[in-house]
Motif scaffolding. Structure first.
Motif, PDB file in Angstrom:
ATOM      1  N   GLU A  78     -22.311   8.212  -5.900  1.00  0.00           N
ATOM      2  CA  GLU A  78     -22.629   9.620  -5.657  1.00  0.00           C
ATOM      3  C   GLU A  78     -21.402  10.513  -5.760  1.00  0.00           C
ATOM      4  O   GLU A  78     -21.523  11.735  -5.801  1.00  0.00           O
ATOM      5  CB  GLU A  78     -23.279   9.773  -4.279  1.00  0.00           C
ATOM      6  N   TYR A  79     -20.223   9.893  -5.789  1.00  0.00           N
ATOM      7  CA  TYR A  79     -18.995  10.669  -5.925  1.00  0.00           C
ATOM      8  C   TYR A  79     -17.904   9.775  -6.502  1.00  0.00           C
ATOM      9  O   TYR A  79     -17.981   8.543  -6.446  1.00  0.00           O
ATOM     10  CB  TYR A  79     -18.525  11.222  -4.571  1.00  0.00           C
ATOM     11  N   PHE A  80     -16.894  10.403  -7.093  1.00  0.00           N
ATOM     12  CA  PHE A  80     -15.695   9.696  -7.528  1.00  0.00           C
ATOM     13  C   PHE A  80     -14.579   9.993  -6.543  1.00  0.00           C
ATOM     14  O   PHE A  80     -14.335  11.156  -6.196  1.00  0.00           O
ATOM     15  CB  PHE A  80     -15.277  10.140  -8.935  1.00  0.00           C
ATOM     16  N   ASP A  81     -13.891   8.947  -6.119  1.00  0.00           N
ATOM     17  CA  ASP A  81     -12.748   9.156  -5.235  1.00  0.00           C
ATOM     18  C   ASP A  81     -11.640   9.892  -5.981  1.00  0.00           C
ATOM     19  O   ASP A  81     -10.969  10.763  -5.420  1.00  0.00           O
ATOM     20  CB  ASP A  81     -12.217   7.804  -4.744  1.00  0.00           C
ATOM     21  N   PHE A  82     -11.456   9.514  -7.239  1.00  0.00           N
ATOM     22  CA  PHE A  82     -10.435  10.134  -8.088  1.00  0.00           C
ATOM     23  C   PHE A  82     -11.060  10.427  -9.445  1.00  0.00           C
ATOM     24  O   PHE A  82     -11.822   9.617  -9.970  1.00  0.00           O
ATOM     25  CB  PHE A  82      -9.226   9.206  -8.246  1.00  0.00           C
ATOM     26  N   TYR A  83     -10.746  11.588  -9.978  1.00  0.00           N
ATOM     27  CA  TYR A  83     -11.280  11.971 -11.281  1.00  0.00           C
ATOM     28  C   TYR A  83     -10.161  12.654 -12.058  1.00  0.00           C
ATOM     29  O   TYR A  83      -9.378  13.425 -11.483  1.00  0.00           O
ATOM     30  CB  TYR A  83     -12.488  12.894 -11.138  1.00  0.00           C
ATOM     31  N   TYR A 132       0.843  -1.195   0.000  1.00  0.00           N
ATOM     32  CA  TYR A 132       0.000   0.000   0.000  1.00  0.00           C
ATOM     33  C   TYR A 132       0.880   1.247   0.000  1.00  0.00           C
ATOM     34  O   TYR A 132       1.972   1.254   0.568  1.00  0.00           O
ATOM     35  CB  TYR A 132      -0.944   0.014   1.206  1.00  0.00           C
ATOM     36  N   LYS A 133       0.377   2.278  -0.649  1.00  0.00           N
ATOM     37  CA  LYS A 133       1.078   3.548  -0.724  1.00  0.00           C
ATOM     38  C   LYS A 133       0.240   4.630  -0.052  1.00  0.00           C
ATOM     39  O   LYS A 133      -0.989   4.667  -0.214  1.00  0.00           O
ATOM     40  CB  LYS A 133       1.331   3.938  -2.190  1.00  0.00           C
ATOM     41  N   ASP A 134       0.909   5.504   0.668  1.00  0.00           N
ATOM     42  CA  ASP A 134       0.221   6.613   1.331  1.00  0.00           C
ATOM     43  C   ASP A 134      -0.070   7.721   0.328  1.00  0.00           C
ATOM     44  O   ASP A 134       0.800   8.123  -0.448  1.00  0.00           O
ATOM     45  CB  ASP A 134       1.082   7.169   2.463  1.00  0.00           C
ATOM     46  N   PHE A 135      -1.295   8.194   0.342  1.00  0.00           N
ATOM     47  CA  PHE A 135      -1.677   9.346  -0.478  1.00  0.00           C
ATOM     48  C   PHE A 135      -2.663  10.177   0.324  1.00  0.00           C
ATOM     49  O   PHE A 135      -3.824   9.802   0.484  1.00  0.00           O
ATOM     50  CB  PHE A 135      -2.300   8.906  -1.808  1.00  0.00           C
ATOM     51  N   GLN A 136      -2.174  11.270   0.861  1.00  0.00           N
ATOM     52  CA  GLN A 136      -3.015  12.211   1.603  1.00  0.00           C
ATOM     53  C   GLN A 136      -3.877  11.514   2.657  1.00  0.00           C
ATOM     54  O   GLN A 136      -5.083  11.747   2.759  1.00  0.00           O
ATOM     55  CB  GLN A 136      -3.886  13.007   0.631  1.00  0.00           C
ATOM     56  N   GLY A 137      -3.257  10.636   3.408  1.00  0.00           N
ATOM     57  CA  GLY A 137      -3.960   9.945   4.485  1.00  0.00           C
ATOM     58  C   GLY A 137      -4.681   8.686   4.062  1.00  0.00           C
ATOM     59  O   GLY A 137      -5.224   7.970   4.915  1.00  0.00           O
ATOM     60  N   LEU A 138      -4.703   8.386   2.764  1.00  0.00           N
ATOM     61  CA  LEU A 138      -5.326   7.163   2.262  1.00  0.00           C
ATOM     62  C   LEU A 138      -4.270   6.085   2.076  1.00  0.00           C
ATOM     63  O   LEU A 138      -3.101   6.378   1.826  1.00  0.00           O
ATOM     64  CB  LEU A 138      -6.013   7.415   0.917  1.00  0.00           C
ATOM     65  N   LYS A 139      -4.691   4.832   2.177  1.00  0.00           N
ATOM     66  CA  LYS A 139      -3.833   3.698   1.880  1.00  0.00           C
ATOM     67  C   LYS A 139      -4.320   3.094   0.567  1.00  0.00           C
ATOM     68  O   LYS A 139      -5.339   2.393   0.525  1.00  0.00           O
ATOM     69  CB  LYS A 139      -3.904   2.657   3.004  1.00  0.00           C
ATOM     70  N   ALA A 179       1.776  13.431  -7.327  1.00  0.00           N
ATOM     71  CA  ALA A 179       1.933  11.978  -7.272  1.00  0.00           C
ATOM     72  C   ALA A 179       1.805  11.372  -8.666  1.00  0.00           C
ATOM     73  O   ALA A 179       1.033  11.850  -9.504  1.00  0.00           O
ATOM     74  CB  ALA A 179       0.904  11.366  -6.332  1.00  0.00           C
ATOM     75  N   VAL A 180       2.564  10.305  -8.902  1.00  0.00           N
ATOM     76  CA  VAL A 180       2.591   9.641 -10.204  1.00  0.00           C
ATOM     77  C   VAL A 180       1.736   8.382 -10.179  1.00  0.00           C
ATOM     78  O   VAL A 180       1.925   7.502  -9.333  1.00  0.00           O
ATOM     79  CB  VAL A 180       4.038   9.284 -10.596  1.00  0.00           C
ATOM     80  N   TRP A 181       0.795   8.326 -11.097  1.00  0.00           N
ATOM     81  CA  TRP A 181       0.016   7.116 -11.390  1.00  0.00           C
ATOM     82  C   TRP A 181       0.571   6.540 -12.692  1.00  0.00           C
ATOM     83  O   TRP A 181       0.916   7.296 -13.604  1.00  0.00           O
ATOM     84  CB  TRP A 181      -1.447   7.456 -11.599  1.00  0.00           C
ATOM     85  N   VAL A 182       0.639   5.241 -12.820  1.00  0.00           N
ATOM     86  CA  VAL A 182       1.226   4.607 -14.002  1.00  0.00           C
ATOM     87  C   VAL A 182       0.150   3.932 -14.840  1.00  0.00           C
ATOM     88  O   VAL A 182      -0.680   3.179 -14.318  1.00  0.00           O
ATOM     89  CB  VAL A 182       2.279   3.558 -13.603  1.00  0.00           C
ATOM     90  N   THR A 218       2.874   5.995  -7.167  1.00  0.00           N
ATOM     91  CA  THR A 218       1.930   5.641  -6.102  1.00  0.00           C
ATOM     92  C   THR A 218       1.071   4.453  -6.511  1.00  0.00           C
ATOM     93  O   THR A 218       1.073   3.414  -5.861  1.00  0.00           O
ATOM     94  CB  THR A 218       1.044   6.852  -5.756  1.00  0.00           C
ATOM     95  N   VAL A 219       0.312   4.585  -7.608  1.00  0.00           N
ATOM     96  CA  VAL A 219      -0.560   3.517  -8.086  1.00  0.00           C
ATOM     97  C   VAL A 219      -0.124   3.108  -9.489  1.00  0.00           C
ATOM     98  O   VAL A 219       0.096   3.962 -10.348  1.00  0.00           O
ATOM     99  CB  VAL A 219      -2.037   3.966  -8.118  1.00  0.00           C
ATOM    100  N   THR A 220       0.005   1.810  -9.710  1.00  0.00           N
ATOM    101  CA  THR A 220       0.296   1.268 -11.036  1.00  0.00           C
ATOM    102  C   THR A 220      -0.940   0.527 -11.522  1.00  0.00           C
ATOM    103  O   THR A 220      -1.386  -0.443 -10.895  1.00  0.00           O
ATOM    104  CB  THR A 220       1.496   0.302 -10.989  1.00  0.00           C
TER     105      THR A 220
END
Length: 376
Positions: free
Chosen positions: A109-114, A3-10, A202-205, A249-251
């Motif tokens: 009702e919402y997107f965690d990431f957009y 898991y990678k930390d991102f603004q308090g999220l795992k 942060a880098v997403w792959v 962070t996320v691949t």
């Protein structure tokens, strides 16, 4: 699962990309939702908590299918990402309409990431045009809690990335880039990563296996990899490379069946970054793979001084190499189509003035004619 930390999220270091889902037949809109449900269950059971979809994936069916697959799970047990489809210029000015429809399609009702999707040469001017209110609307949805984290994906050049960040960098929390050990140098992904790290984004792959190409290398490449780490599978090399890159962070892996998912999850049970010697060897292998098909242009630019059409010949040869190595793909045609007609390969008049100055002896006129024919 790592898991990678991102603004308090795992966030699970391995994310489930839904661009290449299992199918019931050859029609890309016919998703095998039974197989998908099995894969989603396995992913969640084994620690994957990030799911990525988009408006255009599977002809518009991906958002619907992943929404149905995730519906039986608690909303706080996964993170869901989708994207505004500005790769199609017809969608500019429709951000509100599309965003509302995406929430409905995904059943959330919402997107965690957009993400602002596929920033590139073809759409950068429209993305930066404030009259479309794309950025403003998405920032409003973030303020309203309907977008928890806002970012963007990019297939454009370093120059395009710099322009986008100059305009919207303060609002961007993460960036999804095409990143793998082949494109580290071939598409200069390393420069994009360096800039994002510098900006604290942060880098997403995406495309960690380059559409599967790095999971199916030739026998020569397999032998070279086995000599370095006999216990490491060929696909795992691509992921171990990414585990070595600061800021990742996320691949996202576009897994098409349960077996692929199981293998990738096994890889992400441990973090085993490459040492310096392994990194050098892997990048050397990538360079050799490219050299087998690529033209040896060094971008010396001697050719451009004698081109009566004032073509950017090194840039065109770079795109030709991308097209040839990939076996087509969308990146090279996308970038060429973003150029004025008078600067595209078809504008070459075949005078061969450029060839008299090329230190590498490249038959430039023939190459550009071939490129123009391939792009028809």
């Amino acid at each position: 699962m790592i898991y990678k930390d991102f603004q308090g999220l795992k966030l699970s270091a391995l994310g489930f990309g839904t661009m290449r889902l299992p199918l019931t037949d050859t029609d890309p809109t016919h998703i095998d939702e039974g197989a998908l449900a099995e894969m989603v269950a396995y992913a969640l059971d084994h620690g994957v908590n990030y799911f990525d979809t988009a408006w255009g994936y599977h002809g518009g069916q991906s958002e619907l299918a992943i929404g149905r697959a995730l519906k039986q799970y608690p909303r706080d047990s996964f993170y869901l990402a989708s994207k505004f489809p500005g790769y199609d210029l017809a969608n500019m000015g429709k951000v509100e309409e599309i965003f509302e429809r995406q929430l409905e399609k995904c059943g959330v009702e919402y997107f965690d990431f957009y993400l602002i999707h596929n920033v590139c040469e073809r759409n950068i001017n429209e993305y930066l045009d404030r009259s479309y209110r794309t950025y403003e609307y998405l920032m409003q949805q973030k303020a309203n809690g309907r977008i928890r984290h806002l970012g963007f994906s990019i297939h454009g050049s370093q120059e395009v990335l710099e322009r986008f960040l100059a305009a919207y960098g303060e609002g961007m929390e993460f960036c999804q880039v095409q990143l793998n050990y082949l494109d580290w140098d071939f598409q200069d992904a390393k420069s994009k990563v360096a800039l994002l790290n510098e900006r604290g984004i942060a880098v997403w792959v995406m495309e960690p296996l380059r559409g599967g190409k790095l999971a199916n290398v030739g026998e020569e490449e397999r032998a070279r990899l086995a000599a370095l780490r006999p216990e490491t599978t060929v696909p795992a090399w691509a992921f171990r490379f990414l585990q070595s890159i600061p800021g990742v962070t996320v691949t996202l892996s576009g897994m098409s069946n349960l077996q692929q998912m199981q293998e990738n999850i096994r890889t992400y049970e441990t973090e085993e970054p490459l040492n310096a010697a392994e990194m050098e060897a892997l990048l050397g292998l990538a360079a050799d793979m490219v050299r087998k098909t690529a033209l040896p242009c060094t971008a010396c630019r001697y050719c451009t001084a004698h081109c009566p059409m004032e073509l950017d010949i090194p840039a065109l040869l770079e795109l030709y190499n991308e097209y040839t190595f990939t076996g087509g793909g969308f990146l090279a045609p996308m970038r060429v189509n973003a150029m004025p007609k008078e600067k595209q390969p078809s504008a070459c008049i075949g005078c061969r003035s450029c060839e008299t100055l090329c230190p590498q002896g490249i038959h430039i006129a023939d190459v550009l004619a071939d490129f123009a024919e391939k792009l028809k």
